[in-house]
Design a protein around this motif. Structure first.
Motif, PDB file in Angstrom:
ATOM      1  N   ALA A 511     -16.698  14.307 -35.108  1.00  0.00           N
ATOM      2  CA  ALA A 511     -18.011  14.159 -34.467  1.00  0.00           C
ATOM      3  C   ALA A 511     -19.150  14.183 -35.474  1.00  0.00           C
ATOM      4  O   ALA A 511     -20.260  13.736 -35.163  1.00  0.00           O
ATOM      5  CB  ALA A 511     -18.210  15.253 -33.427  1.00  0.00           C
ATOM      6  N   SER A 512     -18.896  14.686 -36.676  1.00  0.00           N
ATOM      7  CA  SER A 512     -19.932  14.726 -37.711  1.00  0.00           C
ATOM      8  C   SER A 512     -19.597  13.819 -38.885  1.00  0.00           C
ATOM      9  O   SER A 512     -20.275  13.872 -39.918  1.00  0.00           O
ATOM     10  CB  SER A 512     -20.094  16.165 -38.218  1.00  0.00           C
ATOM     11  N   SER A 513     -18.571  13.002 -38.734  1.00  0.00           N
ATOM     12  CA  SER A 513     -18.044  12.258 -39.875  1.00  0.00           C
ATOM     13  C   SER A 513     -18.893  11.045 -40.233  1.00  0.00           C
ATOM     14  O   SER A 513     -19.634  10.499 -39.413  1.00  0.00           O
ATOM     15  CB  SER A 513     -16.607  11.807 -39.579  1.00  0.00           C
ATOM     16  N   SER A 514     -18.746  10.638 -41.471  1.00  0.00           N
ATOM     17  CA  SER A 514     -19.352   9.411 -41.983  1.00  0.00           C
ATOM     18  C   SER A 514     -18.334   8.725 -42.872  1.00  0.00           C
ATOM     19  O   SER A 514     -17.532   9.383 -43.543  1.00  0.00           O
ATOM     20  CB  SER A 514     -20.627   9.715 -42.773  1.00  0.00           C
ATOM     21  N   GLY A 515     -18.371   7.389 -42.853  1.00  0.00           N
ATOM     22  CA  GLY A 515     -17.423   6.653 -43.683  1.00  0.00           C
ATOM     23  C   GLY A 515     -17.199   5.257 -43.165  1.00  0.00           C
ATOM     24  O   GLY A 515     -18.106   4.624 -42.603  1.00  0.00           O
ATOM     25  N   ARG A 516     -15.992   4.749 -43.333  1.00  0.00           N
ATOM     26  CA  ARG A 516     -15.698   3.352 -43.040  1.00  0.00           C
ATOM     27  C   ARG A 516     -14.300   3.223 -42.452  1.00  0.00           C
ATOM     28  O   ARG A 516     -13.354   3.897 -42.883  1.00  0.00           O
ATOM     29  CB  ARG A 516     -15.794   2.543 -44.324  1.00  0.00           C
ATOM     30  N   ILE A 517     -14.187   2.351 -41.443  1.00  0.00           N
ATOM     31  CA  ILE A 517     -12.914   1.985 -40.830  1.00  0.00           C
ATOM     32  C   ILE A 517     -12.794   0.471 -40.919  1.00  0.00           C
ATOM     33  O   ILE A 517     -13.709  -0.241 -40.502  1.00  0.00           O
ATOM     34  CB  ILE A 517     -12.835   2.433 -39.359  1.00  0.00           C
ATOM     35  N   ALA A 518     -11.686  -0.022 -41.454  1.00  0.00           N
ATOM     36  CA  ALA A 518     -11.515  -1.472 -41.604  1.00  0.00           C
ATOM     37  C   ALA A 518     -10.082  -1.857 -41.289  1.00  0.00           C
ATOM     38  O   ALA A 518      -9.138  -1.284 -41.844  1.00  0.00           O
ATOM     39  CB  ALA A 518     -11.881  -1.915 -43.015  1.00  0.00           C
ATOM     40  N   ILE A 519      -9.932  -2.837 -40.381  1.00  0.00           N
ATOM     41  CA  ILE A 519      -8.635  -3.416 -40.036  1.00  0.00           C
ATOM     42  C   ILE A 519      -8.706  -4.907 -40.368  1.00  0.00           C
ATOM     43  O   ILE A 519      -9.573  -5.616 -39.856  1.00  0.00           O
ATOM     44  CB  ILE A 519      -8.304  -3.210 -38.552  1.00  0.00           C
ATOM     45  N   ILE A 520      -7.811  -5.368 -41.208  1.00  0.00           N
ATOM     46  CA  ILE A 520      -7.861  -6.744 -41.702  1.00  0.00           C
ATOM     47  C   ILE A 520      -6.661  -7.520 -41.172  1.00  0.00           C
ATOM     48  O   ILE A 520      -5.523  -7.033 -41.206  1.00  0.00           O
ATOM     49  CB  ILE A 520      -7.883  -6.767 -43.240  1.00  0.00           C
ATOM     50  N   LEU A 521      -6.946  -8.740 -40.678  1.00  0.00           N
ATOM     51  CA  LEU A 521      -5.907  -9.640 -40.173  1.00  0.00           C
ATOM     52  C   LEU A 521      -5.837 -10.855 -41.090  1.00  0.00           C
ATOM     53  O   LEU A 521      -6.706 -11.731 -41.032  1.00  0.00           O
ATOM     54  CB  LEU A 521      -6.228 -10.089 -38.745  1.00  0.00           C
ATOM     55  N   PRO A 522      -4.835 -10.951 -41.951  1.00  0.00           N
ATOM     56  CA  PRO A 522      -4.677 -12.162 -42.771  1.00  0.00           C
ATOM     57  C   PRO A 522      -4.207 -13.328 -41.899  1.00  0.00           C
ATOM     58  O   PRO A 522      -3.940 -13.179 -40.713  1.00  0.00           O
ATOM     59  CB  PRO A 522      -3.605 -11.758 -43.795  1.00  0.00           C
ATOM     60  N   LYS A 523      -4.094 -14.479 -42.497  1.00  0.00           N
ATOM     61  CA  LYS A 523      -3.672 -15.679 -41.776  1.00  0.00           C
ATOM     62  C   LYS A 523      -2.261 -15.484 -41.236  1.00  0.00           C
ATOM     63  O   LYS A 523      -1.370 -15.008 -41.924  1.00  0.00           O
ATOM     64  CB  LYS A 523      -3.717 -16.896 -42.702  1.00  0.00           C
ATOM     65  N   GLY A 524      -2.057 -15.866 -39.953  1.00  0.00           N
ATOM     66  CA  GLY A 524      -0.748 -15.733 -39.338  1.00  0.00           C
ATOM     67  C   GLY A 524      -0.803 -16.052 -37.864  1.00  0.00           C
ATOM     68  O   GLY A 524      -1.857 -16.416 -37.319  1.00  0.00           O
ATOM     69  N   THR A 525       0.316 -15.923 -37.215  1.00  0.00           N
ATOM     70  CA  THR A 525       0.406 -16.200 -35.783  1.00  0.00           C
ATOM     71  C   THR A 525       0.970 -14.992 -35.063  1.00  0.00           C
ATOM     72  O   THR A 525       1.739 -14.210 -35.639  1.00  0.00           O
ATOM     73  CB  THR A 525       1.310 -17.409 -35.502  1.00  0.00           C
TER      74      THR A 525
END
Length: 713
Positions: A511-525
Motif C-alpha cells: 500500500a506504500s510501495s513505489s516502483g515498476r511492473i512490466a509484462i512484455i509480450l514478444p511476437k507470437g501467437t
C-alpha cells in the motif's frame, strides 16, 4: 752376629698411606632431597586428607560459608551438618539445610535450598574443568529458583557482574532426588515453569528408585503441563540403560521425548527421539523465543543429538496441513548473552497444498482450515465491508531480533495451483533483523520465476524490497484457466516487478510501495475465446458466437502491460498490445491501498469493420471481486445515436454509428519490448503515441469509493 737392616713391606707402606678423599655425588644428593621433600608433601597431604577424612571436614563449615559467599556475592549458609573432603579422588560434599540467596530483584529469596544435599564431585573437573562432573548426588526436599529479570539481562544463576549467562547443568551421572522442586521464570518470553521431582520406591532390586517428575507452566499466557521419568541409580549400577522420557502438553502443542542418556543430566551425544504435534508450529517455537511462520495442523518426528552448543534434529519427517516435509534442523544455543541463537535447516517437500502456503504470507491458518482459501482471503478487513485479498498479519519484528537463521527449503510440486508450479527453491537468511528471501525461484507453466525479497526490520519502519523476474513463459499454459487455450502456439510473456514499500505486513508494504511492473509480450501467437470481448467487433463476435467457433488464433506483434507504482497506486504506463488486426490500449490502473481496480481497455482496428463497437471494456471492482463492464454507457449512447439516425433518415444511416474506419496506428515494437514508459512509445512512423495515457497517478480513480471509469463512463 751382624744386624740385618729393616726393610718396609709393600703392605706396610700401603697401611700407612692415607686414603684418598671421597667425591660427593651432587645428582644423587639432589634426587634424594627431592624425594624427601615430595615424601614430606605427600605425607602432609595424606595427613591433611586423613584429618579431613576423620573429621569429615566439619570444621571447614564456616570457612566454606565465608569463601562461597565472597565468591558468589550471595549469602551462603549451612544450617546443619557439613562434610567436605576427598573420598579419595572425588570430593565429598554434604550439607544439611543449605541455602544460597537470590539477588535483591528476584521474586524468591533463595536461588537454592535443600534439606539435604549429599554428592560426590569429580575433583579434577571441579578444579580445572569448564563444567563440573557429579558422579552421584542425593537431593532431599530441594528447591531451585531460575529466573530472568524483566529486561532479560540478568538472571539468578549467574554470579558476579558479568550479566546473565545461559543456564548450564552440571554433568550428573547418577542421582537420587526426592521431594525437590524447580522453578523457571522468563518475563521477556512470557514463560514460567514449575516442576516437582518425586522418587518412586519399588520392591526387589530391579528398579530401586525411579525418578518421576511433573509440573505445569504458562507460555505467552497459555497454560501447559509436563511430566516424565528417569531410570534409577540402582538400575545404572547393574549395567542398565538410563531411560528417559518427557512429555509436554498444552492446548496448542504436544511434545514427546524418549531415549537413553549416558547420565542423569548427560544428553551430550545421546540419540533421542522427539515428536511434536499441534494446530500451529508457531506456538511450539514460541517456547524458545523464535518466530517462525504460521502453519496449519502439523506432526513431526526426528532424532535429536546434542553436540556442544548445538541441538541437531536429523531424519525429520512429518506434515503440515496436507503437505509433507522432511529434512534436518539445527539450533545453536549461544554460550553467552552477547551472542544470538542460530537456526540452520535443510528441508524438502514432495507435495505442498496451495492452501498450506497461505499462513506463510500472513493468512490466518484457522480460517484457512475452517473456511477454505477463498473465504479466508476475502473476509479480511470487515470494517468497510469490502472484500480483500492481501493479508495484513504483521511481521513479528521484535521476535526476530533474538536469533539468526539460514534455511534452505525445496518443494517438488504445488498441488491444486491456479497455474502449474513446481521445483520451488527457497533460501531464508535472517541476520540481525535483516530477512532475505533469496532465492525464491520456481518453475511455472513452462517458464521460470526468480525473485529476491529483502525485509529490513533493523529500522523502526520495516522496509521491503521486491525484485521478481519471469523468464519467457508460454501464455497458453500460464493463462489456460482464464480462457486462453493450451493449444500449439508460440506466444510467450516475460515480466519484471521491482518495488520498494514500507510497512510490517504484506498489505501495508504494498500500500506504500513505489516502483515498476512490466509484462512484455514478444511476437507470437496464442488461442483465446475471449479476445473479441476487448475488440468488441459486433459483426465478427456475433458470427463466431452463433457458429460456436469462438476460438481463433491471435497474432501478437508485440505487447507491453506496464504500470508505474507511486505510493501504492499503480497507473498504466503503458498498456499497449499490437496484434495483426488491432492495437489494444488501456488507461487507468489499480490501488494496493484498497485493492480496487479502474481500467478501461480499447481495441482499435487496423482494417475497416462495418459493425464495430469501438467502446472500451471496463474492469472495475476489487482484487477479490473484479467486475467487467462490456455493455458500457458509451456503447449505449452510440446505439441510441444509431437508432435516432435510423428513425430520422433511414435504417442504413443507423449503421454509420458503428462503422470503424480501421485507422489504428501500429506500434513500434522497440520501446514496447524494452519495457519503456508511455512517454517513450512511438508508432511505426516514429510519432509519439497519444492513446496510451500519461502514466500518472491522477489517471487512476480506483482509490475512490464511488468512481467512474477514468471519468468517461
Amino acid at each position: 752376629m751382624a744386624e740385618i737392616p729393616y726393610t718396609e713391606s709393600v703392605d706396610d707402606v700401603r697401611s700407612e698411606t692415607p686414603p684418598p678423599a671421597r667425591r660427593r655425588d651432587t645428582g644423587t644428593h639432589t634426587l634424594a632431597t627431592g624425594i624427601s621433600i615430595l615424601a614430606t608433601l605427600i605425607g602432609l597431604i595424606f595427613l591433611a586428607w586423613l584429618v579431613l577424612f576423620v573429621t569429615k571436614g566439619r570444621f571447614l563449615k564456616h570457612t566454606f560459608e565465608r569463601i562461597a559467599s565472597s565468591h558468589t556475592g550471595r549469602a551462603v549458609k549451612v544450617a546443619g551438618d557439613f562434610n567436605l573432603y576427598l573420598d579419595p579422588f572425588a570430593t565429598k560434599f554434604l550439607a544439611e539445610g543449605l541455602t544460597i540467596s537470590n539477588p535483591a530483584w528476584a521474586s524468591k529469596p533463595n536461588l537454592f535450598q535443600a534439606k539435604l544435599i549429599d554428592t560426590r564431585i569429580d575433583t579434577f573437573s571441579f578444579l580445572f574443568g569448564d563444567q563440573s562432573k557429579v558422579n552421584w548426588i542425593n537431593l532431599v526436599d530441594g528447591a531451585a529458583d531460575l529466573e530472568w529479570d524483566a529486561k532479560h539481562q540478568n538472571n539468578t544463576w549467574t554470579f558476579g557482574k558479568s550479566g546473565g549467562k545461559p543456564f548450564q547443568m552440571p554433568l550428573i551421572q547418577r542421582a537420587e532426588i526426592d521431594g525437590t522442586t524447580a522453578r523457571y521464570r522468563d518475563p521477556s518470553m512470557q514463560l514460567s515453569v514449575d516442576v516437582a521431582f518425586q522418587a518412586i520406591h519399588a520392591q526387589d532390586n530391579k528398579v530401586g528408585k525411579a525418578i518421576r517428575f511433573n509440573g505445569d507452566g504458562t507460555m505467552r499466557g497459555r497454560p501447559f503441563r509436563l511430566w516424565g521419568s528417569q531410570s534409577s541409580p540402582n538400575q545404572l549400577i547393574a549395567g542398565g540403560a538410563n531411560k528417559f522420557d518427557l512429555h509436554a502438553q498444552g492446548a496448542l502443542f504436544h511434545i514427546d521425548v524418549a531415549g537413553n542418556l549416558p547420565g542423569a543430566t548427560m544428553i551430550e551425544g545421546a540419540d533421542l527421539t522427539v515428536g511434536a504435534r499441534g494446530p500451529n508450529i508457531r506456538y511450539l517455537f514460541d517456547l524458545i523465543g523464535v518466530a517462525v511462520p504460521d502453519t496449519r495442523t502439523y506432526r513431526l518426528t526426528s532424532h535429536m543429538v546434542k553436540q556442544g552448543q548445538e541441538y541437531r534434529f536429523t531424519r525429520m519427517t512429518g506434515f503440515y496441513g496436507a503437505s509433507d516435509i522432511a529434512g534436518r534442523f539445527t539450533a545453536r544455543v549461544p554460550a553467552n548473552s552477547d551472542e544470538r541463537m542460530l537456526l540452520t535447516a535443510d528441508l524438502k517437500s514432495r507435495h505442498v497444498d496451495i492452501i498450506d502456503v497461505g499462513p506463510f504470507i500472513g493468512y490466518d491458518p484457522a480460517a484457512l482450515a475452517t473456511k477454505g482459501a477463498t473465504a479466508a482471503a476475502t473476509t479480511q478487513h470487515k470494517g468497510d465491508g469490502v472484500p480483500r485479498i492481501l493479508p495484513d498479519a504483521p511481521l513479528r519484528s521484535d521476535s526476530i531480533k533474538t536469533f539468526d537463521a539460514k534455511v534452505n527449503y525445496t518443494i517438488a510440486t504445488i498441488t491444486q495451483p491456479f497455474v502449474p508450479v513446481s521445483n520451488i527453491v527457497l533460501g531464508v537468511d535472517l541476520n540481525r533483523s535483516l530477512l532475505k528471501l533469496s532465492p525464491l525461484n520456481f518453475d511455472v507453466a513452462g517458464g521460470h520465476l526468480s525473485s529476491d525479497i529483502s525485509i529490513n526490520a533493523r529500522v523502526p519502519a520495516v522496509v521491503t524490497e521486491y525484485d521478481i523476474r519471469l523468464s519467457p513463459t508460454p501464455i497458453g499454459k500460464l493463462l489456460y484457466k482464464s480462457g486462453v487455450a493450451d493449444a500449439p502456439a508460440s506466444g510467450v510473456m516475460t515480466a519484471r516487478v521491482k518495488m520498494r514499500g514500507v510497512g510490517d505486513s504484506l498489505r501495508k508494504s504494498l500500500a506504500s510501495s513505489s516502483g515498476r511492473i512490466a509484462i512484455i509480450l514478444p511476437k507470437g501467437t496464442f488461442w483465446t475465446q475471449y479476445i473479441q470481448l476487448s475488440e468488441f467487433d459486433l459483426g465478427v463476435f456475433l458470427q463466431k458466437l452463433l457458429q460456436d467457433k469462438l476460438k481463433k488464433p491471435v497474432e501478437v506483434n508485440c505487447g507491453l502491460i506496464g504500470f508505474t507504482v507511486r505510493d501504492g497506486i499503480a497507473s498504466a504506463d503503458p498498456i499497449l498490445i499490437d496484434t495483426d488486426k488491432n492495437v489494444m490500449t488501456a488507461k487507468g490502473g489499480f490501488s494496493f491501498k484498497d485493492e480496487s481496480l479502474s481500467l478501461a481497455f480499447r481495441a482499435d482496428g487496423k482494417k475497416f469493420s462495418l459493425f464495430s463497437g469501438q467502446s472500451p471494456v471496463g474492469i472495475g471492482g476489487y482484487f477479490a471481486k473484479p467486475a467487467i463492464q462490456i455493455i458500457t454507457p458509451q456503447l449505449l449512447a452510440r446505439g441510441g445515436a444509431g437508432l435516432a439516425l435510423g428513425i430520422v433518415a433511414s435504417p442504413l444511416a443507423a449503421i454509420i454509428a458503428f462503422v470503424d474506419p480501421g485507422d489504428a496506428k501500429s506500434a513500434a515494437c522497440g520501446p514496447v519490448l524494452a519495457g519503456a514508459k508511455a512517454s517513450a512509445q512511438r508508432t511505426t512512423k516514429g510519432a509519439p503515441r497519444e492513446d496510451v495515457g500519461s502514466g500518472k497517478s491522477k489517471d487512476v480513480k480506483a482509490e475512490k469509493q464511488h468512481k467512474k471509469f477514468l471519468g468517461i463512463f
